[in-house]
Design an enzyme around this catalytic site. Structure first.
Site, PDB file in Angstrom:
ATOM      1  N   ASP A  31      34.791  15.008  -1.453  1.00 50.25           N
ATOM      2  CA  ASP A  31      33.729  14.005  -1.439  1.00 50.25           C
ATOM      3  C   ASP A  31      33.576  13.363  -2.793  1.00 50.25           C
ATOM      4  OD1 ASP A  31      33.458  15.112   0.945  1.00 50.25           O
ATOM      5  OD2 ASP A  31      31.396  15.801   0.694  1.00 50.25           O
ATOM      6  N   SER A  80      22.199   5.137   3.943  1.00 48.44           N
ATOM      7  CA  SER A  80      22.614   6.230   3.076  1.00 48.44           C
ATOM      8  C   SER A  80      21.863   6.051   1.761  1.00 48.44           C
ATOM      9  CB  SER A  80      24.121   6.204   2.864  1.00 48.44           C
ATOM     10  OG  SER A  80      24.521   4.921   2.472  1.00 48.44           O
ATOM     11  N   LYS A 112      19.734  18.394  -1.379  1.00 51.48           N
ATOM     12  CA  LYS A 112      20.494  17.532  -0.469  1.00 51.48           C
ATOM     13  C   LYS A 112      21.475  18.444   0.254  1.00 51.48           C
ATOM     14  CE  LYS A 112      22.999  13.176  -0.308  1.00 51.48           C
ATOM     15  NZ  LYS A 112      24.122  13.610   0.514  1.00 51.48           N
TER      16      LYS A 112
END
Ligand SMILES: [Zn+2]
Length: 658
Positions: A31, A80, A112
């Site tokens: 990511d 997002s 998160k």
């Protein structure tokens, strides 16, 4: 290369990785790397505004609706968050907020969760619909799947109508267990818990979702009839309604406090049961949020701080081999202890031989270690300047360090495996699998008891299960007369299982539940299976040659042969479901096959002939009943004509077997 071309290539690259990530749940890069690419593109578009396009991945949220799910149009788009990668950006955010909202602005700092965002809708307190984020505007209706997550309340305490958003995730322990089971079945492994969660939630069969042990944290109240002043209040309200809310949500006032909270969350990352990939800073006051509004893609009132993968240098003291429960030999670096993402790290995986060769990792090297996907630390690179010549090149052993059996490296795979089926390292896992519900379904024989039985020397092999005696089991800790009796009864009962459960239970590589069933249906007993060729298995629809080869190899082992004999002797059912011959229309006939048939292979034609009680021979004589001739039939056809033997083609043959 000119900027335009470069930007276009970068967009293509991002779209490719995004498809892998969002639609196939099979990411190819981390990511962090993905976010970096996106950042680079954003920067280039900002510097070259004439090259910005509306369909750029920086403007569009990617993610398509999977076939089989219906669409849900999000009334409030699921945006997002704007990602930031350095602490300075937090100070910039604080300054900007104070400029618009004044000095008294408050923030919440939240964990998160690294999972999959979903929206949950309730009407009069009843859960009515749940959907994935999709592309932000349109998501997938996954209501039935979400109902399988126990922590999503079907009914709320109050009869209210509202919409909440949350993050579905898979706890690490469940992720590891799932991958272990997939490895046995030869299925591709999930890269990390997030992908496993996404892949699970987007299954078309809710039953599979139920087995995957997903969970959820709710992080936002999206729509409600009630009014609230702050975000913090809404979360407290949601908790009272029965939701699992975020584990951390702290109210702060300054950038310094924000930074401190973020560091605190960063420190706890290594010691909790799920993955956190960042911390979110949100304006707490809801009216201020309204005032700030959104850009086309992100809300202006929040930022997500992404923790960089923590990477530190340390020294490799030694490289040792760990044998996993599936028999894979994993080279592991023993390190001088270093602190990473909140935990002390003294071991790191080196994955496999290719990894070590590719990075030229040697014993005594100083290397960078990082936590990948927050789970197992790995050695990422050697620092060659630190070498002094004393480093030693590592060699993979040729035999299993636990049981001494030969190891094998399967073609096209990086993994090296122990071949001994009674290898202690594999034994526990294989017995647990054998007794499990999907396999032999022996009630009461779970991992804890198996561990004790192994330790006490009461079993050392799956066949030993069938010689267990009630009086021996009774003496074990926490067992009594009744539970011992129940266990023995369950073991007795398992002897009557259909053959497919046994085949699956043996844990043959690549042979899952479904393959076990297909094989059991196509053979009359286990001996026939044990002596069949790989091609014969491959002739069964949905069974590939790879599976066939794996079965052949498995039954070649002396340990296996012995185990099967003992299971048979114990009375375990080894009879399959193949139909006995009742139709013997070819009895007394001999066929000779020649040339290439249009649809059947020779093997198949031969099996059909034998299935109807006939015989297949390789040479033509006066005794031959039929010559079954295909294309390019040679001398056998000539001979048949000479001898006056009847020649038929496949079409005629098919009529005969109708
Ligand atoms: Zn071994």
């Amino acid at each position: 290369m000119d900027a335009k071309k470069y930007i276009e290539e970068l967009r293509e690259k991002i779209r490719y990785y995004a498809t892998k990530y969002y639609d196939e749940d099979a990411p190819e890069i981390s990511d962090f790397e993905y976010d970096k690419l996106l950042q680079e593109l954003k920067y280039l578009e900002m510097m070259n505004p004439d090259l910005a396009t509306e369909d750029s991945p920086t403007k569009k949220v990617i993610g398509d609706v999977k076939e089989g799910f219906s669409e849900v149009v999000h009334e409030v788009p699921m945006l997002s968050l704007q990602d930031v990668f350095d602490k300075q950006a937090l100070y910039d955010f604080d300054a900007k907020m104070k400029e618009s909202l004044g000095e008294n602005v408050e923030y919440t700092v939240e964990t998160k969760i690294d999972g999959l965002s979903v929206s949950l809708e309730y009407v009069n307190g009843v859960f009515t619909r749940g959907s994935t984020r999709g592309n932000g505007m349109i998501g997938e209706d996954v209501t039935e799947n979400l109902k399988m997550i126990r922590s999503i309340p079907r009914e709320l305490k109050e009869k209210v109508t509202l919409e909440v958003r949350g993050e579905v995730y898979m706890p690490r322990a469940s992720f590891l267990a799932l991958n272990e089971a997939r490895e046995i079945e030869g299925k591709p492994l999930f890269a990390n818990p997030r992908n496993a969660a996404a892949g699970s939630l987007r299954q078309l069969d809710p039953q599979i979702v139920a087995e995957r042990n997903l969970d959820i944290f709710v992080f936002n109240l999206q729509k409600s009839e009630k009014t609230f002043e702050t975000h913090k209040e809404t979360l407290e309200y949601l908790e009272a309604q029965g939701f699992h809310i975020l584990p951390v949500c702290t109210v702060v006032k300054t950038a310094e406090e924000t930074e401190r909270e973020i560091d605190k969350i960063g420190e706890m990352r290594g010691s909790i049961s799920f993955d956190i990939d960042g911390a979110v800073v949100k304006v707490n006051d809801l009216a201020s949020r309204e005032k700030l509004g959104n850009t086309s893609k992100t809300p202006r009132w929040a930022v997500a701080y992404k923790y960089p993968p923590e990477k530190k240098p340390t020294k490799i003291k030694d490289i040792v081999i760990q044998v996993g429960r599936t028999g894979v030999l994993t080279p592991t670096a023993e390190l001088e202890t270093v602190r990473l993402a909140g935990t002390n790290v003294s071991r790191a995986t080196l994955h496999n031989e290719d990894y070590i060769r590719g990075k030229d990792i040697r014993i005594g090297d100083t290397v960078y270690v990082q936590k990948a996907g927050e789970i197992i630390p790995e050695v990422v690179a050697v620092i060659p300047e630190k070498r002094d010549g004393s480093e030693v090149v590592f060699e993979m052993p040729k035999v299993c360090p636990v049981c001494g059996s030969e190891v094998e490296r399967v073609e096209n795979e990086a993994a090296v495996r122990c071949t001994g089926i009674e290898c202690p390292a594999r034994l526990f896992r294989s017995i647990v699998h054998f007794a499990s519900r999907e396999a032999m379904d022996i009630d009461g024989l779970g991992p804890a008891l198996i561990e004790v039985l192994l330790k006490e020397g009461l079993i050392a092999n799956i066949a030993d299960i069938y010689s267990l005696k009630a009086e021996d089991v009774e003496k074990l800790d926490r067992m009594g007369k009744k539970s011992a009796e129940n266990l023995i009864n369950a073991i007795q009962k398992s002897k009557e299982n259909s053959l497919d459960k046994l085949i699956f239970g043996l844990g043959i590589r690549h042979i899952g539940k479904k393959a076990g069933k297909l094989i059991a249906e196509n053979f009359s007993d286990i001996d026939e299976i044990a002596s069949a060729s790989a091609e014969k298995f491959a002739n069964i629809a949905e069974i590939g040659l790879k599976m066939g080869e794996s079965i052949v190899k498995y039954f070649r082992s002396e340990q296996v042969k012995d185990t099967i004999e003992r299971l048979k002797k114990a009375g375990v059912n080894t009879k399959g479901g193949k139909k006995e011959i009742v139709d013997d229309r070819f009895a007394g006939m001999t066929f000779v096959l020649t040339g290439t048939l249009p649809t059947y292979t020779r093997q198949e034609a031969q099996e059909i002939i034998e299935g109807f009680g006939g015989k297949a021979s390789s040479s033509v004589s006066k005794k031959t009943t039929y010559v079954l001739a295909g294309e390019e039939a040679g001398s056998k056809l000539d001979k048949a004509n000479q001898l006056g033997v009847k020649v038929i083609d496949e079409a005629k043959f098919k009529k005969m077997i109708e």
